[in-house]
Structures are given as structure tokens and as C-alpha cells.
Write a protein that holds these residues in place. Structure first.
Motif, PDB file in Angstrom:
ATOM      1  N   ALA B   1       0.843  -1.195   0.000  1.00  0.00           N
ATOM      2  CA  ALA B   1       0.000   0.000   0.000  1.00  0.00           C
ATOM      3  C   ALA B   1       0.882   1.251   0.000  1.00  0.00           C
ATOM      4  O   ALA B   1       1.961   1.259   0.569  1.00  0.00           O
ATOM      5  CB  ALA B   1      -0.899   0.018   1.230  1.00  0.00           C
ATOM      6  N   GLN B   2       0.383   2.267  -0.691  1.00  0.00           N
ATOM      7  CA  GLN B   2       1.132   3.526  -0.745  1.00  0.00           C
ATOM      8  C   GLN B   2       0.821   4.376   0.474  1.00  0.00           C
ATOM      9  O   GLN B   2      -0.320   4.404   0.943  1.00  0.00           O
ATOM     10  CB  GLN B   2       0.742   4.304  -2.006  1.00  0.00           C
ATOM     11  CG  GLN B   2       1.246   3.705  -3.301  1.00  0.00           C
ATOM     12  CD  GLN B   2       0.288   2.700  -3.904  1.00  0.00           C
ATOM     13  OE1 GLN B   2      -0.830   2.572  -3.443  1.00  0.00           O
ATOM     14  NE2 GLN B   2       0.727   1.981  -4.906  1.00  0.00           N
ATOM     15  N   THR B   3       1.835   5.054   0.969  1.00  0.00           N
ATOM     16  CA  THR B   3       1.649   5.986   2.081  1.00  0.00           C
ATOM     17  C   THR B   3       2.403   7.272   1.779  1.00  0.00           C
ATOM     18  O   THR B   3       3.404   7.278   1.059  1.00  0.00           O
ATOM     19  CB  THR B   3       2.152   5.424   3.412  1.00  0.00           C
ATOM     20  OG1 THR B   3       3.547   5.109   3.274  1.00  0.00           O
ATOM     21  CG2 THR B   3       1.393   4.169   3.814  1.00  0.00           C
ATOM     22  N   THR B  24       7.706  12.551   2.493  1.00  0.00           N
ATOM     23  CA  THR B  24       8.253  11.278   2.042  1.00  0.00           C
ATOM     24  C   THR B  24       7.090  10.359   1.705  1.00  0.00           C
ATOM     25  O   THR B  24       5.965  10.552   2.182  1.00  0.00           O
ATOM     26  CB  THR B  24       9.145  10.608   3.099  1.00  0.00           C
ATOM     27  OG1 THR B  24       8.381  10.414   4.297  1.00  0.00           O
ATOM     28  CG2 THR B  24      10.364  11.447   3.407  1.00  0.00           C
ATOM     29  N   TYR B  25       7.343   9.391   0.876  1.00  0.00           N
ATOM     30  CA  TYR B  25       6.277   8.487   0.460  1.00  0.00           C
ATOM     31  C   TYR B  25       6.838   7.083   0.338  1.00  0.00           C
ATOM     32  O   TYR B  25       8.056   6.877   0.307  1.00  0.00           O
ATOM     33  CB  TYR B  25       5.656   8.958  -0.859  1.00  0.00           C
ATOM     34  CG  TYR B  25       6.640   9.028  -2.002  1.00  0.00           C
ATOM     35  CD1 TYR B  25       7.453  10.148  -2.170  1.00  0.00           C
ATOM     36  CD2 TYR B  25       6.789   7.975  -2.889  1.00  0.00           C
ATOM     37  CE1 TYR B  25       8.377  10.220  -3.194  1.00  0.00           C
ATOM     38  CE2 TYR B  25       7.709   8.025  -3.919  1.00  0.00           C
ATOM     39  CZ  TYR B  25       8.504   9.165  -4.067  1.00  0.00           C
ATOM     40  OH  TYR B  25       9.425   9.223  -5.081  1.00  0.00           O
ATOM     41  N   ASP B  26       5.953   6.146   0.283  1.00  0.00           N
ATOM     42  CA  ASP B  26       6.372   4.760   0.142  1.00  0.00           C
ATOM     43  C   ASP B  26       5.506   4.089  -0.913  1.00  0.00           C
ATOM     44  O   ASP B  26       4.271   4.189  -0.870  1.00  0.00           O
ATOM     45  CB  ASP B  26       6.252   4.018   1.478  1.00  0.00           C
ATOM     46  CG  ASP B  26       6.925   2.654   1.427  1.00  0.00           C
ATOM     47  OD1 ASP B  26       6.552   1.779   2.218  1.00  0.00           O
ATOM     48  OD2 ASP B  26       7.828   2.469   0.589  1.00  0.00           O
ATOM     49  N   THR B  27       6.136   3.442  -1.854  1.00  0.00           N
ATOM     50  CA  THR B  27       5.424   2.732  -2.897  1.00  0.00           C
ATOM     51  C   THR B  27       6.340   1.707  -3.533  1.00  0.00           C
ATOM     52  O   THR B  27       7.561   1.868  -3.521  1.00  0.00           O
ATOM     53  CB  THR B  27       4.904   3.705  -3.974  1.00  0.00           C
ATOM     54  OG1 THR B  27       4.143   2.975  -4.931  1.00  0.00           O
ATOM     55  CG2 THR B  27       6.055   4.414  -4.682  1.00  0.00           C
ATOM     56  N   SER B  28       5.742   0.679  -4.096  1.00  0.00           N
ATOM     57  CA  SER B  28       6.493  -0.297  -4.885  1.00  0.00           C
ATOM     58  C   SER B  28       6.310  -0.040  -6.378  1.00  0.00           C
ATOM     59  O   SER B  28       6.910  -0.724  -7.206  1.00  0.00           O
ATOM     60  CB  SER B  28       6.051  -1.716  -4.534  1.00  0.00           C
ATOM     61  OG  SER B  28       4.658  -1.855  -4.761  1.00  0.00           O
TER      62      SER B  28
END
Lengths: 113, 114
Positions: B1-3, B24-28
């Protein structure tokens, strides 16, 4: 000129009394969104329409429904508002699928007494 | 999941100063868009600036520019020569190219002081 118009700006309802919020757009955009934004929190997507195709978010409560009778208008219906539904409700549009810029209305602030 | 994470709930700067808002963000995902939206008090949210992840060059819009660090998953907003009208809540946001949904951070409330 306002392009995404939300009415009313402020809405007060009673606990359990159905309420409808409205959104209209003059942009002729295919996609319309409804977000819920609680105080000091990020907007949270409730659902969106691609044309007449309704897309509900998995965690949107059943209490929330939506209608889009034509391209220009979209409604958010809250069947039995609870105190936890008090929030700002934002409507947004985008031109088409994959067009990533969204245009927002000024929002409707809902109070539940 | 993206955050999406904005670590600064609130900031204040003097008019004409430069200010940087962090995100900042998190994604694959590899193909996505990043945005900064501005929400002035009692007014509608408007797009400030947009960055496409495949573009290495940082986006700029007049006094607004971003520092996009893809490897670090960082996307900060710099406001130069800040003005009183810049007072607003600023949201960092993310969208994948295959999706129509924006994911917002919690926002940074920015006050520009006279």
C-alpha cells in the motif's frame, strides 16, 4: 469563476436524519470524486464516478451513498448520520481517466447534532 | 500500500523568507505522480505543483519548486519569497499512473507572518 461548486457550504443535521450534499461542475469532466476530510486529517476518498461507472472504496461505510444523474451533478447521501460523520466533504473532478489533475470544490462542512 | 508522510504539522516563517516543506512516500510502483496541493482557510484546494516520477528534472512553478529524490522517496516543496497569501494547509499527494486515486499526506499548516 467557480468550476466545481458545492452546496451548501455549511450543513447542520441531526443524528440519524438523512442528509444530501451536492456538487456541480462546469468543466464537463468525466470523473467526479467525493472525499471526507476530518479535522487536521488528510482527505480520504469515499468513492468516485467514471462517467456513470460507480467505484466505491472498500472501507467506505454503507451509510454513504452517491448518485450521479448527469455529467454535471453528483450527490453524496448520508442515510443515517452519526456524530463521527461530522467532517468537511470535498468534491473533485478530473477530465478523464489517467488525467491526474483534480479540481476541487470549496467543500461542505457537515455538523451532526 | 502507498503511504505519504508529512513530518511537519505546522510551520511559521516571515514574509519574504524561503521555506521548505518535507514529504516522504512509500510505494512499490515505478510509474506515478506526486503533487503539492494548497488549501487556504475556508477556500478550495488547488494544485500548486506536479512531478512525474519518470522525469528527473525537478518541477518549478514561479516561486514554487520541488526537490524530488526518487531513490530516497522524498518530495519536498520550496517556497521562495514567501507571501502572506501563501498561508494555507499544504498537502503532499501521490497517484499511480494506473489509478485515479490520490493519496494525501496529513498536511502541513504554513503561516506566513508579516
Amino acid at each position: 469563476d467557480a468550476m466545481v461548486i458545492q452546496n451548501p457550504r455549511y450543513q447542520v443535521t441531526q443524528f440519524g436524519k438523512p442528509v444530501t450534499l451536492s456538487c456541480s461542475q462546469t468543466l464537463n469532466h468525466n470523473v467526479m470524486y467525493w472525499y471526507q476530510q476530518k479535522s487536521s486529517q488528510a482527505p480520504k476518498l469515499l468513492f468516485h464516478y467514471y462517467d456513470k461507472d460507480f467505484n466505491n472504496e472498500a472501507d467506505t461505510p454503507d451509510n454513504f451513498q452517491s448518485r450521479r444523474p448527469n455529467t454535471s451533478f453528483c450527490f453524496l447521501d448520508i442515510r443515517s448520520p452519526g456524530l463521527g460523520d461530522a467532517a468537511m466533504y470535498l468534491c473533485a473532478t478530473s477530465r478523464d481517466r489517467g488525467k491526474n489533475i483534480q479540481y476541487f470544490g470549496a467543500g461542505t462542512r457537515l455538523s451532526v447534532l | 500500500a502507498q503511504t505519504v508522510t508529512q513530518s511537519q504539522p505546522e510551520m511559521s516563517v516571515q514574509e519574504a523568507e524561503t521555506v521548505t516543506l518535507s514529504c516522504t512516500y512509500d510505494t512499490s510502483e515505478n510509474n506515478y505522480y506526486l503533487f503539492w496541493y494548497k488549501q487556504p482557510p475556508s477556500r478550495q484546494m488547488i494544485l500548486v505543483i506536479r512531478q512525474e516520477a519518470y522525469k528527473q528534472q525537478n518541477a518549478t512553478e514561479n516561486r514554487f519548486s520541488v526537490n524530488f529524490q526518487k531513490a530516497a522517496k522524498s518530495f519536498s516543496l520550496k517556497i521562495s519569497d514567501s507571501q502572506l497569501g501563501d498561508t494555507a494547509m499544504y498537502f503532499c499527494a501521490f497517484m499511480t499512473r494506473r489509478d485515479d486515486k490520490i493519496i494525501f499526506g496529513k498536511g502541513t499548516r504554513l503561516h506566513i507572518l508579516p
